[in-house]
Design a protein around this motif. Structure first.
Motif, mmCIF file in Angstrom:
data_model
loop_
_atom_site.group_PDB
_atom_site.id
_atom_site.type_symbol
_atom_site.label_atom_id
_atom_site.label_comp_id
_atom_site.label_asym_id
_atom_site.label_seq_id
_atom_site.Cartn_x
_atom_site.Cartn_y
_atom_site.Cartn_z
ATOM 1 N N VAL A 1 0.849 -1.185 0.000
ATOM 2 C CA VAL A 1 0.000 0.000 0.000
ATOM 3 C C VAL A 1 0.888 1.240 0.000
ATOM 4 N N GLN A 2 0.574 2.164 -0.870
ATOM 5 C CA GLN A 2 1.294 3.435 -0.918
ATOM 6 C C GLN A 2 0.313 4.552 -0.547
ATOM 7 N N LEU A 3 0.794 5.485 0.249
ATOM 8 C CA LEU A 3 -0.033 6.595 0.721
ATOM 9 C C LEU A 3 0.654 7.915 0.373
ATOM 10 N N VAL A 4 -0.094 8.825 -0.219
ATOM 11 C CA VAL A 4 0.455 10.124 -0.602
ATOM 12 C C VAL A 4 -0.451 11.218 -0.052
ATOM 13 N N GLU A 5 0.130 12.063 0.816
ATOM 14 C CA GLU A 5 -0.636 13.148 1.422
ATOM 15 C C GLU A 5 -0.534 14.412 0.582
ATOM 16 N N GLY A 25 -2.281 0.605 -4.511
ATOM 17 C CA GLY A 25 -1.731 -0.718 -4.233
ATOM 18 C C GLY A 25 -2.803 -1.651 -3.729
ATOM 19 N N ARG A 26 -2.504 -2.388 -2.676
ATOM 20 C CA ARG A 26 -3.412 -3.407 -2.166
ATOM 21 C C ARG A 26 -4.490 -2.793 -1.269
ATOM 22 N N VAL A 27 -5.251 -1.873 -1.814
ATOM 23 C CA VAL A 27 -6.193 -1.087 -1.015
ATOM 24 C C VAL A 27 -7.353 -1.914 -0.509
ATOM 25 N N TYR A 28 -7.657 -3.015 -1.157
ATOM 26 C CA TYR A 28 -8.797 -3.828 -0.753
ATOM 27 C C TYR A 28 -8.573 -4.509 0.596
ATOM 28 N N ASP A 29 -7.335 -4.535 1.046
ATOM 29 C CA ASP A 29 -7.028 -5.137 2.344
ATOM 30 C C ASP A 29 -6.996 -4.106 3.479
ATOM 31 N N LYS A 74 -12.839 5.959 -4.050
ATOM 32 C CA LYS A 74 -11.698 6.643 -4.651
ATOM 33 C C LYS A 74 -10.415 6.418 -3.858
ATOM 34 N N ASN A 75 -10.507 5.623 -2.794
ATOM 35 C CA ASN A 75 -9.331 5.323 -1.968
ATOM 36 C C ASN A 75 -8.701 6.596 -1.410
ATOM 37 N N LEU A 76 -9.543 7.464 -0.903
ATOM 38 C CA LEU A 76 -9.088 8.718 -0.330
ATOM 39 C C LEU A 76 -9.543 8.825 1.123
ATOM 40 N N VAL A 91 4.022 17.641 11.773
ATOM 41 C CA VAL A 91 3.993 16.896 10.524
ATOM 42 C C VAL A 91 2.861 15.875 10.646
ATOM 43 N N TYR A 92 1.972 15.896 9.678
ATOM 44 C CA TYR A 92 0.822 14.990 9.691
ATOM 45 C C TYR A 92 1.080 13.832 8.727
ATOM 46 N N TYR A 93 0.857 12.636 9.242
ATOM 47 C CA TYR A 93 1.111 11.425 8.474
ATOM 48 C C TYR A 93 -0.193 10.675 8.225
ATOM 49 N N CYS A 94 -0.384 10.289 6.992
ATOM 50 C CA CYS A 94 -1.499 9.409 6.648
ATOM 51 C C CYS A 94 -1.127 7.987 7.058
ATOM 52 N N TYR A 95 -2.124 7.245 7.499
ATOM 53 C CA TYR A 95 -1.904 5.906 8.039
ATOM 54 C C TYR A 95 -2.938 4.939 7.482
ATOM 55 N N ALA A 96 -2.503 3.733 7.237
ATOM 56 C CA ALA A 96 -3.441 2.682 6.828
ATOM 57 C C ALA A 96 -3.040 1.375 7.503
ATOM 58 N N LYS A 97 -4.049 0.671 7.986
ATOM 59 C CA LYS A 97 -3.804 -0.652 8.576
ATOM 60 C C LYS A 97 -4.414 -1.698 7.663
ATOM 61 N N VAL A 98 -3.584 -2.664 7.336
ATOM 62 C CA VAL A 98 -4.016 -3.772 6.483
ATOM 63 C C VAL A 98 -4.069 -5.031 7.327
ATOM 64 N N THR A 99 -5.171 -5.724 7.224
ATOM 65 C CA THR A 99 -5.310 -6.999 7.926
ATOM 66 C C THR A 99 -5.519 -8.097 6.896
ATOM 67 N N ILE A 100 -4.663 -9.101 6.982
ATOM 68 C CA ILE A 100 -4.775 -10.247 6.079
ATOM 69 C C ILE A 100 -5.027 -11.468 6.940
ATOM 70 N N ALA A 101 -6.178 -12.062 6.750
ATOM 71 C CA ALA A 101 -6.568 -13.198 7.577
ATOM 72 C C ALA A 101 -6.685 -14.455 6.724
ATOM 73 N N THR A 102 -6.091 -15.518 7.244
ATOM 74 C CA THR A 102 -6.262 -16.834 6.634
ATOM 75 C C THR A 102 -6.824 -17.760 7.695
ATOM 76 N N ILE A 103 -7.028 -18.981 7.325
ATOM 77 C CA ILE A 103 -7.551 -19.951 8.297
ATOM 78 C C ILE A 103 -6.540 -20.138 9.435
ATOM 79 N N GLU A 104 -5.256 -20.064 9.075
ATOM 80 C CA GLU A 104 -4.210 -20.342 10.064
ATOM 81 C C GLU A 104 -3.891 -19.151 10.949
ATOM 82 N N ALA A 105 -3.942 -17.952 10.380
ATOM 83 C CA ALA A 105 -3.457 -16.813 11.158
ATOM 84 C C ALA A 105 -3.997 -15.498 10.617
ATOM 85 N N LYS A 106 -3.819 -14.457 11.428
ATOM 86 C CA LYS A 106 -4.159 -13.103 11.006
ATOM 87 C C LYS A 106 -2.922 -12.227 11.138
#
Length: 122
Positions: A1-5, A25-29, A74-76, A91-106
């Motif tokens: 994932v790329q973030l541009v402020e 990038g992988r915005v769906y996650d 629009k992923n904004l 300084v303000y930073y944009c942040y994104a948390k991605v969670t990827i979950a499978t049967i075995e782990a998150k």
């Protein structure tokens, strides 16, 4: 994932400013997006976050003055800053948390933008 402020700059006390952040990038996650800020010599602090369900969270010092919103199509993410104070300078930073979950782990991953300077002057 790329973030541009975008949207930082100079603003007078009591004025308004709007920050925006575009994700690619992988915005769906992504399940949480938000804004943090940092002053030199201090730890980065959470300003506001919004999750996929639309629930928001704010640091007490900005409640009633700042508003976070997200356009998932629009992923904004935006941070509307009103009635700014000199202590909002950071300084303000944009942040994104991605969670990827499978049967075995998150797994969770944090992503950050490059930061944009906000300076409030009196």
């Amino acid at each position: 994932v790329q973030l541009v402020e975008a949207g930082g700059g100079l603003v007078q006390v009591g004025g308004s400013l709007r920050l925006s952040c575009a994700a690619s990038g992988r915005v769906y996650d992504i399940d949480v997006m938000g804004w943090y800020r940092q002053v030199p010599g201090e730890q980065r602090e959470l300003v506001a976050t919004v999750n996929n369900g639309g629930s928001t969270k704010y640091v007490d010092s900005v409640k009633g003055r700042f508003s976070i919103s997200r356009d998932r199509a629009k992923n904004l993410v935006y941070l509307e800053m009103n009635s700014v104070k000199t202590e909002d300078t950071a300084v303000y930073y944009c942040y994104a948390k991605v969670t990827i979950a499978t049967i075995e782990a998150k797994s969770e991953f944090d992503y950050w933008g490059q930061g944009t300077q906000v300076t409030v002057f009196s």
